[in-house]
Design an enzyme around this catalytic site. Structure first.
Site, PDB file in Angstrom:
ATOM      1  N   GLY A 493       0.798  -1.217   0.000  1.00 43.13           N
ATOM      2  CA  GLY A 493       0.000   0.000   0.000  1.00 43.13           C
ATOM      3  C   GLY A 493       0.831   1.266   0.000  1.00 43.13           C
ATOM      4  N   ARG A 652      16.304  12.419  -1.377  1.00 44.90           N
ATOM      5  CA  ARG A 652      15.536  12.813  -2.532  1.00 44.90           C
ATOM      6  C   ARG A 652      14.152  12.136  -2.490  1.00 44.90           C
ATOM      7  NH1 ARG A 652      15.744  11.809  -8.426  1.00 44.90           N
ATOM      8  NH2 ARG A 652      14.157  13.252  -9.164  1.00 44.90           N
ATOM      9  N   ILE A 653      13.122  12.902  -2.833  1.00 43.13           N
ATOM     10  CA  ILE A 653      11.763  12.357  -2.865  1.00 43.13           C
ATOM     11  C   ILE A 653      11.477  11.850  -4.284  1.00 43.13           C
ATOM     12  CG2 ILE A 653       9.307  12.976  -2.695  1.00 43.13           C
ATOM     13  CD1 ILE A 653      10.672  12.633   0.022  1.00 43.13           C
ATOM     14  N   LEU A 654      11.125  10.583  -4.384  1.00 42.64           N
ATOM     15  CA  LEU A 654      11.003   9.942  -5.706  1.00 42.64           C
ATOM     16  C   LEU A 654       9.621  10.144  -6.316  1.00 42.64           C
ATOM     17  CD1 LEU A 654      12.888   6.683  -4.737  1.00 42.64           C
ATOM     18  CD2 LEU A 654      13.802   8.697  -5.907  1.00 42.64           C
ATOM     19  N   ASN A 655       8.595  10.204  -5.457  1.00 41.90           N
ATOM     20  CA  ASN A 655       7.228  10.450  -5.920  1.00 41.90           C
ATOM     21  C   ASN A 655       6.520  11.263  -4.839  1.00 41.90           C
ATOM     22  OD1 ASN A 655       4.398  10.251  -6.192  1.00 41.90           O
ATOM     23  ND2 ASN A 655       4.565   8.382  -7.403  1.00 41.90           N
ATOM     24  N   LYS A 657       3.594  12.292  -4.390  1.00 38.48           N
ATOM     25  CA  LYS A 657       2.257  11.886  -3.958  1.00 38.48           C
ATOM     26  C   LYS A 657       2.318  10.686  -3.010  1.00 38.48           C
ATOM     27  CE  LYS A 657      -1.418  12.230  -6.713  1.00 38.48           C
ATOM     28  NZ  LYS A 657      -2.327  11.955  -7.843  1.00 38.48           N
ATOM     29  N   GLY A 725      14.793   6.115   3.515  1.00 39.94           N
ATOM     30  CA  GLY A 725      13.480   5.510   3.764  1.00 39.94           C
ATOM     31  C   GLY A 725      12.490   6.537   4.296  1.00 39.94           C
ATOM     32  N   GLY A 727       9.024   5.230   5.124  1.00 38.60           N
ATOM     33  CA  GLY A 727       7.850   4.499   5.604  1.00 38.60           C
ATOM     34  C   GLY A 727       7.597   4.636   7.086  1.00 38.60           C
ATOM     35  N   GLU A 728       8.649   4.825   7.869  1.00 37.70           N
ATOM     36  CA  GLU A 728       8.492   4.808   9.314  1.00 37.70           C
ATOM     37  C   GLU A 728       8.738   6.151   9.992  1.00 37.70           C
ATOM     38  OE1 GLU A 728       9.829   0.602  10.816  1.00 37.70           O
ATOM     39  OE2 GLU A 728      10.625   0.964   8.827  1.00 37.70           O
TER      40      GLU A 728
HETATM   41 MO1  MOS Z   1       8.534  -2.205   9.641  1.00 41.18          MO
HETATM   42  S1  MOS Z   1       8.150  -2.094  11.634  1.00 41.18           S
HETATM   43  O1  MOS Z   1      10.181  -2.505   9.583  1.00 41.18           O
HETATM   44  O2  MOS Z   1       7.480  -3.149   8.772  1.00 41.18           O
END
Ligand code: MOS
Length: 762
Positions: A493, A652-655, A657, A725, A727-728
């Site tokens: 996602g 760098r920001i790749l996308n 959105k 990264g 995501g976190e």
């Molecule tokens: Mo993450 S907590 O490394 O899916």
């Protein structure tokens, strides 16, 4: 994951810096706010998730979970269940197929299992919620009904369930994800005692549970005794394959794991008991079996975030500079999973201090194995550390943004390494300007709107840069100008498929619609776990290696008659559907022409990413500044988030959105962590008391304001595509920013999450 660093240390002796990749600054396909390519099938309901996979002759399974915290099964009565309508089989430790104990993922990085306990192989009960039986029936409702008819009699042993009661037994773990459990530079306690300004406080964070929209599910299909196809909600299909092969005595190539769509995974979509029991059940009944875990059982038999008790003590001079930084504390773990939540990691990298002490301890409890949950460690560690920094700002009368500027380190405080790319002061500057921070009156309780007390808070966000070893990518280039890029990666996602399609298009010089990214299948080239916010750079490194190999192969195929003849691979660039000599644009040829002359329909290369040597050479992290405004009802103690700005520095920001969505998602999860989420664990029974979305509250739309996100977009020359990264990082710093804003609004410092009404009215 510093297990990664351990591996790299063994492999990499010299660390040559390669020339900087021109793509890190190029804005073509990369850098576009492309909408998610997997969006239309999801919106149309056409994407098939694991629990929706329907196979011929498939049976459905339901779990029966233990209701004691420790002991053994004395008697298990399956008679009524076996005779219930539609039941095919009832499996217990007495009749389930034999399985080896799984390897554990934090000690064996190839594994995806969160515990090394054998699964349902004997009468022992290790935690309240452990599966003790599996009912297989024709239909799901029949399996659920029959599961309720299984009667278990236990012999109960005394269990360790109280975190506080076990504190006298707290001890240092062997390591924290490969890092030392303790770092001491100078004598922080002595420096603290002598400091002009001191803060010294204890912070508590509760247990949290995963509540992805998609529940965990596994559908298993055996083909004879030695081949298995698994449809599994997974963030590590290769690890799941490895684990299953070990547990069932198969070769890895006899197992195929498919996971094309995953409805959210934040660290625990891995191998748990249900995964292995679905496979065992399918083997026992000789039919495909679907085991979809229920929401309550995600609490009971799939792990979440552990609780913590943390101390942060800061000793400062009058100008705010730190003489001492101490961050110590304890988390709960189990003996069968090596995962001490790394709350001390932010303090190792964030601030300049003369003396540093960070130290972690653990206590062992009898509970479901705790595991990773979005920014394990940094999320809760930044709550304590960034609350304490705010307390120091108040105590020293220095603005908290200015204080952080004054204690910005030149190099990594714990390791002494140079930072690869760190523009956190710039992120603060831009954020403060956009948020209007300088207009804030620093006095607590100085802003009121009727019954609502208003306050603004700020905190640092930080999360390490990780790139996992071993990302492999296959590129197939076809004569009609299409490319297919394959790796066993994961789209949960977050936009992976979209961003990697953008990357491949840019890398190969093709239009976006000529590139297809194929993933989510363990039979594809190996891809590591989609965890640690590492997947984008991991795949990117594999793609760069594969594209280099492809260029060499194409120059070779082009032959003597090609204008490319004699050109070195690194003197050539891919653009406009072909290869061109960089210094001589007249020398070039389309892919179609090269392949046609060579008499080939396609060319196919696979390459492994080089080891992540950059992590050994530099201190690499994502950063951010979280700004928020809260309104606290003086009547009820209710906290509402009124405004949010996240200002990030993540390379760098790749996308833009998909990146903005990742940041916002993390911030929303942080709002839940700060204000409402809490797994209530009964220390008498070891049972979760609120295992449902009705009682475990996650933020809903009305809890979330418009979230503004901005970023520096400064590429890190040492990272593939210049990217870190994302995501976190979004969840980190959020709880502290809220706690700091609540203090500013009310004058009350809440040091225990979640910040509920009672804590503000007390
Ligand atoms: Mo993450 S907590 O490394 O899916």
């Amino acid at each position: 994951m510093s297990i990664v660093q351990e591996i790299v240390k063994k492999v990499v002796k010299v660390l040559p810096d390669k020339p900087v990749d021109p793509l890190i600054a190029r804005h073509g396909a990369l850098g576009q706010p492309l909408s998610r390519l997997d969006g239309p099938v999801k919106v149309a309901g056409a994407a098939r998730f694991t629990a929706e996979v329907a196979l011929d002759n498939m049976a459905c399974a339901a779990l029966v979970c233990a209701t004691i915290a420790k002991g053994r099964i004395e008697h298990i009565d399956t008679g009524d269940a076996e005779h219930a309508p539609g039941v095919v089989a009832v499996l217990t430790h007495l009749n389930v197929p034999r399985m080896q104990a799984p390897p554990q993922q934090f000690t064996d990085p190839k594994s995806a299992a969160n515990s090394n306990l054998p699964v349902m192989q004997d009468a022992t009960v290790y935690w309240n919620g452990q599966p003790v039986a599996v009912v297989v029936a024709e239909r799901q409702d029949q399996a659920d009904h029959a599961a309720a008819l299984v009667k278990v009699r236990y012999v109960v042993d005394e269990a360790h369930l109280s975190f506080e009661a076990r504190m006298p037994h707290a001890h240092a773990p062997d390591n924290i994800l490969g890092e030392p459990a303790e770092v001491r530079i100078g004598d922080a306690e002595a420096a603290l005692a002598k400091a002009d300004v001191r803060v010294d406080a204890t912070y508590h964070t509760p247990r949290y549970n995963h509540n992805a929209i998609e529940l965990h599910a596994t559908t298993a299909e055996w083909h004879g005794n030695d081949a298995l196809t698994l449809h599994d909600a997974s963030q590590f299909v290769a690890g799941t394959r490895y684990t299953i092969a070990k547990v069932f005595g198969l070769k890895e190539d006899q197992v195929r794991v498919l996971s094309p769509f995953v409805g959210g995974a934040f660290g625990n979509k891995a191998v748990w008991n249900h995964t292995l029991l679905a496979i065992a059940a399918a083997k026992a009944v000789g039919r495909p079996v679907r085991l979809a875990v229920k929401r309550a059982d995600v609490f009971h038999c799939i792990g979440g975030r552990t609780l913590s008790k943390q101390r942060v003590a800061l000793g400062a001079r009058a100008d705010g500079s730190l003489a001492a930084l101490i961050h110590t504390g304890t988390t709960a773990v189990v003996t069968h999973n090596a995962f001490p939540e790394q709350f001390s990691f932010p303090a190792r990298h964030l601030y300049a201090t003369d003396n540093l002490l960070v130290s972690q301890q653990v206590v062992e409890l009898d509970m479901v194995a705790n595991t990773a949950m979005r920014a394990p460690g940094e999320s809760i560690g930044s709550f304590a550390l960034e609350s304490a920094i705010d307390e120091l700002a108040v105590a020293s009368g220095i603005d908290p943004v200015e204080l952080r500027r004054r204690i910005e380190p030149e190099k990594d405080p714990a390791k002494g390494d140079a930072f690869s790319s760190r523009h956190i002061v710039e992120a603060y500057r831009r954020g403060a300007e956009r948020f209007g921070w300088t207009r804030r009156n620093p006095t607590p309780r100085s802003q009121r709107d009727g019954e609502w007390l208003v306050g603004q808070g700020v905190a640092t966000a930080t999360y390490p840069y990780y790139r996992m070893p071993g990302g492999a990518v296959r590129i197939s280039l076809h004569a009609d100008g299409r490319a297919v890029v394959q790796t066993a990666a994961h789209e949960m996602g977050m936009g992976t498929a979209t961003v990697q399609t953008q990357h491949a298009a840019e890398r190969l010089g093709l239009p976006l619609d000529r590139v297809r990214f194929v993933y989510g299948d363990s039979s594809l080239p190996f891809s590591p776990v989609a965890g640690g916010s590492s997947q984008t750079t991991t795949i990117a490194a594999g793609m760069i290696a594969a594209a280099e190999k492809l260029t060499k192969e194409l120059i070779h195929l082009a032959g003597r008659d090609s204008p490319l003849h004699g050109a070195a691979a690194d003197a050539v660039e891919a653009r406009d559907g072909g290869l061109f000599v960089k210094d001589d644009p007249t020398r070039g040829e389309s892919y179609a022409a090269i392949l046609a002359r060579a008499g080939r329909d396609s060319v196919d290369v696979t390459a492994d990413a080089p080891m992540p040597a950059e992590m050994m050479k530099y201190s690499m992290h994502s950063f951010g500044a979280q700004f928020c405004e809260v309104r606290v009802s003086e009547v009820t103690g209710e906290v509402r988030i009124a405004r949010w700005l996240g200002s990030f520095d993540t390379g760098r920001i790749l996308n833009p959105k998909t990146a903005a969505s990742q940041f916002r998602g993390g911030i929303i999860m942080g709002i839940g962590m700060a204000l409402m989420e809490e797994s209530l664990f009964d220390e008498r029974t070891g049972r979760f008391m609120n295992p449902s979305l009705a009682e475990y509250h996650v933020p809903v739309h009305l809890d979330v304001p418009e979230i503004d996100v901005i970023w520096t977009d400064l590429p890190d020359p040492h990272a593939p595509l210049g990217a870190h990264g994302i995501g976190e990082i979004g969840i980190t710093g959020v709880a502290a920013a809220i706690a700091n804003a609540v203090y500013h609004a009310t004058g009350k410092r809440v040091r225990s999450l979640p910040i509920t009404l009672d804590k503000l009215l007390a």
